[in-house]
Design a protein around this motif. Structure first.
Motif, PDB file in Angstrom:
ATOM      1  N   GLN A  38     -40.871 -72.097 -32.869  1.00 51.15           N
ATOM      2  CA  GLN A  38     -41.545 -72.421 -31.062  1.00 51.15           C
ATOM      3  C   GLN A  38     -42.759 -73.408 -31.388  1.00 51.15           C
ATOM      4  OE1 GLN A  38     -40.210 -73.324 -28.790  1.00 51.15           O
ATOM      5  NE2 GLN A  38     -42.494 -72.856 -26.609  1.00 51.15           N
ATOM      6  N   ALA A  39     -43.241 -72.586 -32.214  1.00 53.29           N
ATOM      7  CA  ALA A  39     -45.318 -72.481 -32.256  1.00 53.29           C
ATOM      8  C   ALA A  39     -45.502 -73.544 -33.018  1.00 53.29           C
ATOM      9  CB  ALA A  39     -45.639 -71.442 -33.194  1.00 53.29           C
ATOM     10  N   THR A  40     -44.393 -74.061 -34.234  1.00 54.78           N
ATOM     11  CA  THR A  40     -45.113 -75.326 -34.054  1.00 54.78           C
ATOM     12  C   THR A  40     -44.049 -76.822 -34.041  1.00 54.78           C
ATOM     13  OG1 THR A  40     -42.933 -75.493 -36.459  1.00 54.78           O
ATOM     14  CG2 THR A  40     -45.392 -74.397 -37.097  1.00 54.78           C
ATOM     15  N   ARG A  41     -43.087 -76.481 -33.155  1.00 54.16           N
ATOM     16  CA  ARG A  41     -42.286 -77.448 -32.515  1.00 54.16           C
ATOM     17  C   ARG A  41     -42.315 -77.400 -31.630  1.00 54.16           C
ATOM     18  NH1 ARG A  41     -41.133 -76.438 -37.879  1.00 54.16           N
ATOM     19  NH2 ARG A  41     -41.888 -78.486 -39.110  1.00 54.16           N
ATOM     20  N   ASP A  72     -37.030 -71.312 -26.503  1.00 57.48           N
ATOM     21  CA  ASP A  72     -35.493 -71.722 -25.321  1.00 57.48           C
ATOM     22  C   ASP A  72     -34.736 -70.969 -26.387  1.00 57.48           C
ATOM     23  OD1 ASP A  72     -33.300 -72.659 -24.297  1.00 57.48           O
ATOM     24  OD2 ASP A  72     -34.258 -74.577 -24.555  1.00 57.48           O
ATOM     25  N   LEU A  73     -34.296 -70.104 -26.420  1.00 57.14           N
ATOM     26  CA  LEU A  73     -33.825 -69.225 -27.515  1.00 57.14           C
ATOM     27  C   LEU A  73     -32.354 -68.446 -26.902  1.00 57.14           C
ATOM     28  CD1 LEU A  73     -33.533 -68.103 -30.238  1.00 57.14           C
ATOM     29  CD2 LEU A  73     -34.317 -66.147 -29.248  1.00 57.14           C
ATOM     30  N   HIS A  74     -31.377 -68.905 -27.373  1.00 55.56           N
ATOM     31  CA  HIS A  74     -30.277 -68.414 -26.624  1.00 55.56           C
ATOM     32  C   HIS A  74     -29.750 -67.933 -27.708  1.00 55.56           C
ATOM     33  CE1 HIS A  74     -30.191 -72.120 -23.888  1.00 55.56           C
ATOM     34  NE2 HIS A  74     -30.994 -72.630 -24.927  1.00 55.56           N
ATOM     35  N   MET A  75     -29.458 -66.161 -27.262  1.00 56.15           N
ATOM     36  CA  MET A  75     -28.674 -64.883 -27.466  1.00 56.15           C
ATOM     37  C   MET A  75     -27.123 -65.580 -27.360  1.00 56.15           C
ATOM     38  SD  MET A  75     -31.893 -63.925 -28.916  1.00 56.15           S
ATOM     39  CE  MET A  75     -33.321 -64.011 -27.934  1.00 56.15           C
ATOM     40  N   VAL A  76     -26.789 -64.858 -28.806  1.00 53.93           N
ATOM     41  CA  VAL A  76     -25.366 -64.807 -29.163  1.00 53.93           C
ATOM     42  C   VAL A  76     -25.227 -63.012 -30.048  1.00 53.93           C
ATOM     43  CG1 VAL A  76     -23.028 -65.199 -29.732  1.00 53.93           C
ATOM     44  CG2 VAL A  76     -24.775 -67.015 -29.034  1.00 53.93           C
TER      45      VAL A  76
END
Length: 219
Positions: free
Chosen positions: A48-51, A80-84
């Motif tokens: 997330q920090a680099t892209r 934008d992180l989807h947890m499973v």
């Protein structure tokens, strides 16, 4: 972990994985990433920090661990992180069928007691099917002296991917020490310039085995 600077990765093996991600896609370019084994979400923060704008999925077997991490180490705004929650292999079939990932990172192996249904060619073939054309399948293998698990995973990954390389602290390849070796499988031939880049970027002393040099680590 420095939440104020997610680009500064403390653990050496995670830094090596970060370098492979950097080769797979340029800084600033959003990617799609799948993390199998969420841990402290260090690499999700790094991506997330680099892209910024990257779409990420994280699969973790232990809900309590993930809840603890998110409570103590909240993700940066805009992630934008989807947890499973679930088993890494079972989760592959539950992902949206049209998703293709630029990097798939597997970080659940620690010693020879690796789950048999994941430490096998069949699993790697299923994971490889989720890769984009430029995609890279990255596997962290924690192992003991003798590198029994590393050898079996090199062989299994080679049967699933077009090409495979291994990256680690140089002494790890002697088989005398416990530690981590990072395997990277690609859908295209391994670029020689990646070997040079990973060796130069460290952490030092770094060594990369690819092609015939990797044969000595394959069962």
């Amino acid at each position: 972990m420095d939440l104020a600077d997610p680009e500064d990765i403390f653990y050496e093996y995670l830094r090596r994985i970060g370098h492979i991600v950097d080769l797979a896609a340029p800084w600033g370019e959003p990617i799609r990433a799948l993390h199998l084994g969420a841990g402290a979400l260090t690499l999700a923060r790094y991506i997330q920090a680099t892209r910024p704008g990257s779409v990420q999925y994280a699969v973790e077997l232990e809900r309590e661990l993930l809840d603890f991490v998110l409570e103590r180490l909240p993700l940066p705004d805009g992630t934008d992180l989807h947890m499973v929650i679930g088993d890494a292999r079972a989760a592959l079939a539950e992902l949206p069928p049209d998703l293709r990932f630029d990097v798939v990172i597997l970080d659940i192996f620690s010693g020879p007691e690796a789950p048999e249904h994941i430490a096998c060619t069949g699993f790697y073939q299923e994971a490889a099917a989720l890769l984009s054309e430029r995609g890279v399948l990255i596997v962290n293998v924690g192992d003991e002296p003798g590198l029994t698990l590393v050898r079996s995973q090199v062989a299994a990954l080679r049967r699933a991917m077009t090409d495979v390389a291994a990256c680690a602290e140089a002494g790890m390849f002697t088989g005398k020490y416990p530690g981590n070796i990072i395997l990277a499988g690609t859908r295209k031939p391994w670029p020689p310039e990646w070997t040079a880049a990973l060796t130069a970027r460290g952490p030092h002393p770094a060594k990369v085995l690819a092609g015939v040099e990797l044969d000595r680590l394959s069962d």
